[in-house]
Design an enzyme around this catalytic site. Structure first.
Site, PDB file in Angstrom:
ATOM      1  CG  ASP A 111       3.210  54.137 -26.137  1.00 37.15           C
ATOM      2  OD1 ASP A 111       2.686  54.628 -27.142  1.00 37.15           O
ATOM      3  OD2 ASP A 111       3.471  52.923 -26.029  1.00 37.15           O
ATOM      4  CG  ASP A 128      -1.795  51.024 -28.513  1.00 43.22           C
ATOM      5  OD1 ASP A 128      -2.960  51.074 -28.098  1.00 43.22           O
ATOM      6  OD2 ASP A 128      -1.450  51.485 -29.611  1.00 43.22           O
ATOM      7  N   GLY A 139       5.912  49.895 -31.202  1.00 44.47           N
ATOM      8  CA  GLY A 139       6.052  51.327 -30.948  1.00 44.47           C
ATOM      9  C   GLY A 139       6.298  52.187 -32.162  1.00 44.47           C
ATOM     10  NE  ARG A 158      -1.538  51.473 -39.539  1.00 45.79           N
ATOM     11  CZ  ARG A 158      -2.305  52.247 -40.293  1.00 45.79           C
ATOM     12  NH1 ARG A 158      -2.546  51.933 -41.545  1.00 45.79           N
ATOM     13  NH2 ARG A 158      -2.844  53.333 -39.785  1.00 45.79           N
ATOM     14  CB  SER A 161      -1.818  53.588 -32.743  1.00 43.13           C
ATOM     15  OG  SER A 161      -3.070  53.172 -33.246  1.00 43.13           O
ATOM     16  CG  ASN A 219      -6.393  52.479 -34.871  1.00 48.88           C
ATOM     17  OD1 ASN A 219      -7.235  52.771 -35.697  1.00 48.88           O
ATOM     18  ND2 ASN A 219      -5.448  51.593 -35.108  1.00 48.88           N
ATOM     19  CG  ASP A 260       4.672  49.424 -24.183  1.00 46.85           C
ATOM     20  OD1 ASP A 260       4.167  48.360 -24.565  1.00 46.85           O
ATOM     21  OD2 ASP A 260       4.576  50.492 -24.824  1.00 46.85           O
TER      22      ASP A 260
END
Length: 246
Positions: free
Chosen positions: A12, A14, A59, A62, A137, A139, A195
């Site tokens: 992952d 972020d 996680g 969005r 994400s 991004n 995470d």
């Protein structure tokens, strides 16, 4: 554990490789609390908290995060479409509003990867293990470029890729399974590092060979209960020259 037992490693992004989870958390908080402060419809409009982030948003894709949080408060909004502007009070509008806030912070401040995560990436590079990023994400590619890590990963399955391929997001395992396939590895010979509770659940549901939980705030017991085989607080704990498993 021995890294040589596995054929690929999926990260992952972020909160695992980069501390951008903190930026996401701030963006979610600012967006939801601004919305709740002006909302006058049915449901619970008390302030959004960090507990809400870990329970409903962390996680997940969005729009799923928006939808799940609003549902937890008994707030019903129109779904809207991904083309909705950030000013729209729709599920997609709120998601886009949050994304706008995240991009402002990323452009302004940049991002530096966790040192322990870079040490693990260096070690895995020496072992020539193929690496991938699986992030909800959209991004993710921009974050990797900003952190100077884009060349470390053979595949990046971002939220945009998942949407294009119609892959359900975490906690479903589909994005991880697709990334493993891209790297030519079977799930049972692939490591997942996550995470978020939803990400750990995805790794466990996909039958991956090892699911490592990275405790950046969700809690060791919570990550273990979600299906993590091992929980660490920093990825440097997984680097052999730090006195940990090979």
């Amino acid at each position: 554990m021995s890294w040589r037992r596995y054929d690929a490693v999926l990260f992952d992004l972020d909160g695992v490789v980069t501390p951008t989870a903190e930026v996401h958390m701030r963006a979610w908080s600012e967006m939801f609390n601004a919305f709740l402060s002006s909302y006058e419809g049915d449901g619970d409009s008390s302030p959004y908290t960090e507990v809400d982030y870990f329970a409903h948003v962390d996680g997940k894709p969005r729009y799923d995060g928006v939808r799940d949080f609003l549902s937890s408060r008994g707030i019903a909004l129109p779904e809207g479409t991904p083309a909705d502007p950030g000013t729209a009070d729709t599920v997609c509008g709120l998601g886009n509003r949050k994304n706008d806030a995240f991009n402002v912070v990323l452009d302004r401040d940049g991002v530096v990867a966790y040192p322990g995560s870079v040490r693990l990436l260096d070690h895995l590079a020496r072992l020539r293990l193929p690496l991938g990023v699986v992030s909800s994400s959209a991004n993710a590619p921009a974050v990797l470029e900003a952190a100077g890590l884009a060349d470390r990963f053979r595949t990046v399955v971002s939220g945009t890729v998942a949407h294009r391929l119609d892959l359900p997001g975490k906690p479903a395992p589909d994005t991880f399974l697709h990334a493993a396939q891209e790297l030519g590895a079977r799930a049972d010979r692939t490591v997942v590092l996550e995470d978020a509770v939803s990400g750990v659940q995805a790794g466990a549901a996909g039958g991956f060979g090892l699911v490592v939980g990275v405790d950046r705030g969700a809690g060791r017991q919570t990550l273990s209960a979600a299906g993590a085989d091992v929980v660490v607080s920093d990825l440097a704990e997984l680097v052999p020259d730090e006195g940990h498993p090979r």
